[in-house]
Design a protein around this motif. Structure first.
Motif, PDB file in Angstrom:
ATOM      1  N   TYR A 177     -13.840  -3.463   7.024  1.00 20.96           N
ATOM      2  CA  TYR A 177     -12.624  -2.682   6.869  1.00 20.96           C
ATOM      3  C   TYR A 177     -12.054  -2.819   5.463  1.00 20.96           C
ATOM      4  CZ  TYR A 177      -7.994  -0.789   7.430  1.00 20.96           C
ATOM      5  OH  TYR A 177      -6.859  -0.034   7.277  1.00 20.96           O
TER       6      TYR A 177
ATOM      7  N   HIS B  70      -1.102  -4.277  -5.660  1.00 19.81           N
ATOM      8  CA  HIS B  70      -1.750  -4.718  -4.422  1.00 19.81           C
ATOM      9  C   HIS B  70      -3.053  -3.952  -4.176  1.00 19.81           C
ATOM     10  CE1 HIS B  70      -2.133  -6.789  -0.695  1.00 19.81           C
ATOM     11  NE2 HIS B  70      -2.316  -5.641  -0.058  1.00 19.81           N
TER      12      HIS B  70
ATOM     13  N   HIS C 296       0.833  -1.215   0.000  1.00 21.37           N
ATOM     14  CA  HIS C 296       0.000   0.000   0.000  1.00 21.37           C
ATOM     15  C   HIS C 296       0.865   1.262   0.000  1.00 21.37           C
ATOM     16  CE1 HIS C 296      -3.826  -2.110   0.823  1.00 21.37           C
ATOM     17  NE2 HIS C 296      -3.111  -2.922   1.596  1.00 21.37           N
TER      18      HIS C 296
ATOM     19  N   ARG D 289      -2.437  -0.557   9.206  1.00 23.14           N
ATOM     20  CA  ARG D 289      -3.733  -1.234   9.268  1.00 23.14           C
ATOM     21  C   ARG D 289      -4.850  -0.314   9.763  1.00 23.14           C
ATOM     22  NH1 ARG D 289      -2.827  -6.667   8.358  1.00 23.14           N
ATOM     23  NH2 ARG D 289      -0.604  -7.092   8.233  1.00 23.14           N
TER      24      ARG D 289
ATOM     25  N   ASP E 111       4.194   1.124   7.289  1.00 23.11           N
ATOM     26  CA  ASP E 111       3.195   1.613   6.323  1.00 23.11           C
ATOM     27  C   ASP E 111       2.919   3.114   6.493  1.00 23.11           C
ATOM     28  OD1 ASP E 111       3.036  -0.912   5.256  1.00 23.11           O
ATOM     29  OD2 ASP E 111       0.924  -1.239   5.728  1.00 23.11           O
TER      30      ASP E 111
ATOM     31  N   TRP F 277      -2.298   5.080  10.034  1.00 25.21           N
ATOM     32  CA  TRP F 277      -0.998   4.395   9.956  1.00 25.21           C
ATOM     33  C   TRP F 277      -1.211   2.907   9.685  1.00 25.21           C
ATOM     34  CZ3 TRP F 277       3.331   5.835  14.065  1.00 25.21           C
ATOM     35  CH2 TRP F 277       4.606   5.609  13.511  1.00 25.21           C
TER      36      TRP F 277
HETATM   37  C1  F6R Z   1      -3.579   1.246   6.071  1.00 22.17           C
HETATM   38  C2  F6R Z   1      -3.092   0.381   4.992  1.00 22.17           C
HETATM   39  C3  F6R Z   1      -2.083  -0.648   5.285  1.00 22.17           C
HETATM   40  C4  F6R Z   1      -2.715  -2.038   5.277  1.00 22.17           C
HETATM   41  C5  F6R Z   1      -1.699  -3.132   5.609  1.00 22.17           C
HETATM   42  C6  F6R Z   1      -2.294  -4.535   5.446  1.00 22.17           C
HETATM   43  O1  F6R Z   1      -4.550   2.135   5.624  1.00 22.17           O
HETATM   44  O2  F6R Z   1      -3.538   0.492   3.871  1.00 22.17           O
HETATM   45  O3  F6R Z   1      -1.397  -0.396   6.487  1.00 22.17           O
HETATM   46  O4  F6R Z   1      -3.774  -2.067   6.198  1.00 22.17           O
HETATM   47  O5  F6R Z   1      -0.592  -3.048   4.736  1.00 22.17           O
HETATM   48  O6  F6R Z   1      -2.788  -4.636   4.155  1.00 22.17           O
HETATM   49  P1  F6R Z   1      -3.382  -5.979   3.515  1.00 22.17           P
HETATM   50  O7  F6R Z   1      -4.504  -6.398   4.413  1.00 22.17           O
HETATM   51  O8  F6R Z   1      -3.820  -5.548   2.153  1.00 22.17           O
HETATM   52  O9  F6R Z   1      -2.268  -6.986   3.484  1.00 22.17           O
END
Ligand code: F6R
Ligand code: MG
Ligand code: MG
Length: 370
Positions: free
Chosen positions: A233, A90, A18, A270, A291, A268
């Motif tokens: 979410y 992604h 992300h 997740r 992130d 930040w």
């Molecule tokens: C926060 C964000 C990232 C994701 C994290 C997990 O807004 O976008 O911190 O939450 O990288 O992402 P997934 O679930 O796509 O692996």
């Protein structure tokens, strides 16, 4: 001569993870918007990004909530998603929560800040874009810019500013709004907007004493909450804002001043942590450490007959080096807490993350206390 500025953004896929937007998505978006400019739908446009969010900044004559403009944005995001899927970026298409466009992009996933106003002799505009945080993150700086004389000298020095402004505040959980005047309602205003996950500043209007048209906003913030749309979410609602400046409005430097402090925001990693908001240049608009940390860019323009003269990359400046350094120190400090509050967000806010899915598994292991 009235102009409408629409800033519409969506995360349609990141590289890697992300962290940022692939240049091909921006190219595709520029192609779509260029075509709309040639067809006369748009006066002008700029394609930008912050973190994993693709940002479409458009000027036109169709007013806010224009079906054609919203459709153009939606179809542009769809075209970019197609490429994101081909490249297996992604979260390809992550913010496009609906299958078909039905008249207005609101409530479909993308974030939107738009306002129609009469273009002044000199029209200074700043577009702010944040990643890894939520709409309420604009409460603190917008309050500082339009209501705090310790930030905005014009509120006490400029006769055009001394009467203050009118603030439209939304309760985004119960979908209600209230108009408050400052300085008269200042304490009431702060009592609401300090609770930034619930009350969000939506628009600012001039007061009766201002020479500006009273029904034309001078600032607007995106307030879309993805969780309430998707009912699960799907990432934070990385917000954007448009702020007009100068000549009876806060000066450019007063608009930027609140960002000299890397204040704490929610988001930040997740979407589940408090952390400092770091002002960065366009080239540093990618989210890496944990992130993040949450980042904000500022694109400065003069508007000329609806055209965007700019952008100037306003945080690409040593004047914000200390804010960045402090942000990193704060990041180090708060990261030590790991899963503990207040680094991790309180339970009410964790409801909008993936944590409930984890807690569910514990449900049957709890025993009643006497
Ligand atoms: C926060 C964000 C990232 C994701 C994290 C997990 O807004 O976008 O911190 O939450 O990288 O992402 P997934 O679930 O796509 O692996
Ligand atoms: Mg993403
Ligand atoms: Mg994002």
């Amino acid at each position: 001569e009235k102009v409408t500025v629409s800033l519409i953004k969506a995360d349609v896929g990141g590289i890697p993870g992300h962290s940022t937007v692939h240049p091909k998505l921006k190219e595709k978006a520029s192609e779509c918007l260029q075509e709309a400019k040639e067809n006369g739908l748009l006066v002008d446009y700029r394609v930008l990004h912050v973190g994993d969010d693709l940002q479409l900044l458009m000027s036109h004559r169709r007013g806010i909530d224009s079906e054609e403009i919203h459709k153009l944005a939606w179809e542009t995001f769809e075209a970019a998603t197609k490429i994101a899927k081909e490249l297996k970026l992604h979260g390809a298409g992550q913010d496009l929560l609906s299958d078909a466009f039905s008249g207005n992009i609101k409530g479909m996933g993308p974030g939107i800040a738009e306002m129609e106003f009469t273009e002044r002799g000199s029209e200074t505009l700043v577009a702010f874009m944040m990643d890894k945080t939520e709409p309420g993150s604009f409460n603190f700086p917008i309050y500082k810019i339009f209501a705090d004389p310790f930030n905005t000298a014009g509120l006490i020095i400029d006769p055009l500013l001394i009467d203050g402004f009118i603030f439209e505040v939304w309760n985004i959980k119960d979908r209600k709004r209230i108009f408050l005047k400052c300085p008269e309602d200042l304490y009431l205003f702060l009592s609401l907007i300090g609770a930034k996950s619930k009350y969000v500043i939506k628009r600012i209007f001039p007061k009766d004493s201002s020479p500006l048209p009273k029904d034309e906003p001078v600032a607007v913030v995106s307030t879309e909450k993805l969780f309430f749309i998707a009912e699960k979410y799907v990432g934070k609602d990385d917000p954007v804002a448009l702020v007009r400046a100068q000549s009876g409005l806060p000066a450019l430097g007063e608009v930027l001043e609140p960002f000299s402090v890397p204040y704490l925001v929610s988001g930040w990693m997740r979407g589940s942590h408090a952390g400092p908001l770091m002002p960065v240049s366009f080239k540093d608009a990618q989210c890496t450490r944990f992130d993040g940390p949450p980042r904000v860019i500022a694109a400065g323009f003069q508007i000329s007959h609806g055209n965007f003269i700019g952008p100037i990359d306003l945080f690409d400046d040593p004047a914000f080096d200390l804010a960045r350094k402090k942000a990193l120190e704060l990041a180090d400090y708060i990261r030590v807490l790991g899963p503990f509050e207040p680094h991790r967000l309180p339970p009410e806010e964790m409801e909008y993350t993936t944590l409930p899915g984890v807690l569910e598994k514990l449900e049957t292991r709890f025993e009643e206390l006497e």
